[in-house]
Design a protein around this motif. Structure first.
Motif, PDB file in Angstrom:
ATOM      1  N   HIS A  28       0.855  -1.187   0.000  1.00 24.04           N
ATOM      2  CA  HIS A  28       0.000   0.000   0.000  1.00 24.04           C
ATOM      3  C   HIS A  28       0.894   1.242   0.000  1.00 24.04           C
ATOM      4  O   HIS A  28       2.046   1.176   0.402  1.00 24.04           O
ATOM      5  N   PRO A  29       0.350   2.374  -0.450  1.00 19.56           N
ATOM      6  CA  PRO A  29       1.154   3.597  -0.461  1.00 19.56           C
ATOM      7  C   PRO A  29       1.243   4.206   0.938  1.00 19.56           C
ATOM      8  O   PRO A  29       0.385   3.967   1.790  1.00 19.56           O
ATOM      9  N   ARG A  30       2.301   4.975   1.168  1.00 13.83           N
ATOM     10  CA  ARG A  30       2.424   5.803   2.370  1.00 13.83           C
ATOM     11  C   ARG A  30       2.801   7.202   1.909  1.00 13.83           C
ATOM     12  O   ARG A  30       3.604   7.355   0.998  1.00 13.83           O
ATOM     13  N   VAL A  31       2.224   8.214   2.539  1.00 10.75           N
ATOM     14  CA  VAL A  31       2.428   9.593   2.098  1.00 10.75           C
ATOM     15  C   VAL A  31       2.888  10.454   3.264  1.00 10.75           C
ATOM     16  O   VAL A  31       2.391  10.323   4.381  1.00 10.75           O
ATOM     17  N   GLY A  32       3.851  11.328   2.975  1.00 15.33           N
ATOM     18  CA  GLY A  32       4.310  12.321   3.930  1.00 15.33           C
ATOM     19  C   GLY A  32       4.270  13.698   3.284  1.00 15.33           C
ATOM     20  O   GLY A  32       4.372  13.815   2.061  1.00 15.33           O
ATOM     21  N   LEU A  33       4.103  14.721   4.099  1.00 10.88           N
ATOM     22  CA  LEU A  33       3.983  16.088   3.597  1.00 10.88           C
ATOM     23  C   LEU A  33       5.084  16.964   4.172  1.00 10.88           C
ATOM     24  O   LEU A  33       5.405  16.867   5.361  1.00 10.88           O
ATOM     25  N   VAL A  34       5.641  17.825   3.318  1.00 12.07           N
ATOM     26  CA  VAL A  34       6.620  18.819   3.755  1.00 12.07           C
ATOM     27  C   VAL A  34       6.104  20.173   3.269  1.00 12.07           C
ATOM     28  O   VAL A  34       6.065  20.441   2.069  1.00 12.07           O
ATOM     29  N   VAL A  35       5.668  20.991   4.236  1.00 14.71           N
ATOM     30  CA  VAL A  35       5.128  22.311   3.917  1.00 14.71           C
ATOM     31  C   VAL A  35       5.820  23.307   4.843  1.00 14.71           C
ATOM     32  O   VAL A  35       5.445  23.448   6.003  1.00 14.71           O
ATOM     33  N   SER A  36       6.833  23.979   4.332  1.00 12.48           N
ATOM     34  CA  SER A  36       7.630  24.868   5.181  1.00 12.48           C
ATOM     35  C   SER A  36       7.026  26.275   5.271  1.00 12.48           C
ATOM     36  O   SER A  36       6.363  26.747   4.346  1.00 12.48           O
ATOM     37  N   VAL A  88      -5.348  11.576  -1.230  1.00 16.06           N
ATOM     38  CA  VAL A  88      -4.755  10.254  -0.993  1.00 16.06           C
ATOM     39  C   VAL A  88      -5.805   9.304  -0.440  1.00 16.06           C
ATOM     40  O   VAL A  88      -5.902   8.142  -0.857  1.00 16.06           O
ATOM     41  N   ARG A  89      -6.596   9.774   0.487  1.00 14.99           N
ATOM     42  CA  ARG A  89      -7.625   8.936   1.101  1.00 14.99           C
ATOM     43  C   ARG A  89      -8.570   8.363   0.050  1.00 14.99           C
ATOM     44  O   ARG A  89      -8.908   7.179   0.071  1.00 14.99           O
ATOM     45  N   LEU A  90      -8.969   9.198  -0.904  1.00  8.62           N
ATOM     46  CA  LEU A  90      -9.922   8.757  -1.925  1.00  8.62           C
ATOM     47  C   LEU A  90      -9.289   7.861  -2.982  1.00  8.62           C
ATOM     48  O   LEU A  90      -9.982   7.079  -3.624  1.00  8.62           O
ATOM     49  N   ARG A  91      -7.973   7.961  -3.188  1.00 10.18           N
ATOM     50  CA  ARG A  91      -7.306   7.199  -4.253  1.00 10.18           C
ATOM     51  C   ARG A  91      -6.351   6.134  -3.740  1.00 10.18           C
ATOM     52  O   ARG A  91      -5.604   5.555  -4.503  1.00 10.18           O
ATOM     53  N   GLN A  92      -6.345   5.867  -2.451  1.00  6.80           N
ATOM     54  CA  GLN A  92      -5.357   4.971  -1.856  1.00  6.80           C
ATOM     55  C   GLN A  92      -5.344   3.581  -2.473  1.00  6.80           C
ATOM     56  O   GLN A  92      -4.290   2.964  -2.567  1.00  6.80           O
ATOM     57  N   HIS A  93      -6.471   3.077  -2.934  1.00  8.17           N
ATOM     58  CA  HIS A  93      -6.525   1.722  -3.482  1.00  8.17           C
ATOM     59  C   HIS A  93      -6.057   1.658  -4.933  1.00  8.17           C
ATOM     60  O   HIS A  93      -5.838   0.575  -5.465  1.00  8.17           O
ATOM     61  N   ARG A  94      -5.907   2.813  -5.562  1.00  2.00           N
ATOM     62  CA  ARG A  94      -5.414   2.845  -6.945  1.00  2.00           C
ATOM     63  C   ARG A  94      -3.956   3.249  -7.033  1.00  2.00           C
ATOM     64  O   ARG A  94      -3.364   3.194  -8.113  1.00  2.00           O
ATOM     65  N   LEU A  95      -3.373   3.676  -5.927  1.00  2.00           N
ATOM     66  CA  LEU A  95      -1.968   4.093  -5.934  1.00  2.00           C
ATOM     67  C   LEU A  95      -1.069   2.870  -5.783  1.00  2.00           C
ATOM     68  O   LEU A  95      -1.413   1.923  -5.083  1.00  2.00           O
ATOM     69  N   PRO A  96       0.091   2.902  -6.430  1.00  2.00           N
ATOM     70  CA  PRO A  96       1.028   1.775  -6.305  1.00  2.00           C
ATOM     71  C   PRO A  96       1.653   1.723  -4.910  1.00  2.00           C
ATOM     72  O   PRO A  96       1.583   2.686  -4.148  1.00  2.00           O
ATOM     73  N   SER A  97       2.257   0.614  -4.610  1.00  2.00           N
ATOM     74  CA  SER A  97       2.928   0.429  -3.323  1.00  2.00           C
ATOM     75  C   SER A  97       4.238   1.213  -3.330  1.00  2.00           C
ATOM     76  O   SER A  97       5.241   0.762  -3.881  1.00  2.00           O
ATOM     77  N   MET A  98       4.201   2.407  -2.756  1.00  2.00           N
ATOM     78  CA  MET A  98       5.379   3.262  -2.703  1.00  2.00           C
ATOM     79  C   MET A  98       5.255   4.250  -1.565  1.00  2.00           C
ATOM     80  O   MET A  98       4.169   4.503  -1.072  1.00  2.00           O
ATOM     81  N   ASP A  99       6.414   4.762  -1.156  1.00  2.00           N
ATOM     82  CA  ASP A  99       6.468   5.833  -0.169  1.00  2.00           C
ATOM     83  C   ASP A  99       6.596   7.146  -0.940  1.00  2.00           C
ATOM     84  O   ASP A  99       7.484   7.299  -1.778  1.00  2.00           O
TER      85      ASP A  99
END
Length: 133
Positions: A45-53, A74-85
């Motif tokens: 599953h994908p994992r997402v991080g945010l950097v907003v300075s 991300v929440r709405l598309r999580q099942h269509r995203l590839p397994s990546m960070d």
């Protein structure tokens, strides 16, 4: 219907997770006001991080709006995203983009990441094929 939440296992949570992506990003996708760095993973599953300075987005209300829109996308598309960070970085000017345009930008970035991730990892059936004369 699949689960549509945004649990902890869909997030990059610590400095080690972020540095894993920053040190050797497999993919880099630019969008208007943002950039995504991604690294393939085997988690399933994908994992997402945010950097907003503060340097790039001065007002807290604008930083929070950007983060909220990315998380929702991300929440709405999580099942269509590839397994990546994936690490999403906000660039200067992102606060001037309206919500609808930002959502379209994110959708396009997810599509490009999915397409590029497929190109990086060939299907298992093709990996075992030998090319002979």
């Amino acid at each position: 219907m699949p689960h549509q939440g945004f649990p902890r296992d869909l997030r990059l949570l610590n400095a080690g997770d972020f540095s894993y992506v920053f040190e050797q990003a497999d993919l880099k996708v630019h969008g208007k006001g943002m950039m995504a760095l991604a690294r393939l993973s085997t988690r399933g599953h994908p994992r997402v991080g945010l950097v907003v300075s503060k340097k790039n987005v001065k007002l807290a209300v604008d930083r929070n709006r950007f983060k909220r829109l990315v998380r929702e996308s991300v929440r709405l598309r999580q099942h269509r995203l590839p397994s990546m960070d994936i690490v999403i970085l906000a660039k200067r000017g992102v606060q001037d983009i309206d919500n609808e345009t930002l959502a379209r930008q994110l959708h396009g970035m997810w599509k490009r990441l999915s397409r590029d991730a497929l190109a990086l990892s060939p299907p298992p059936s093709l990996a075992n094929v030998t090319h002979g004369a």
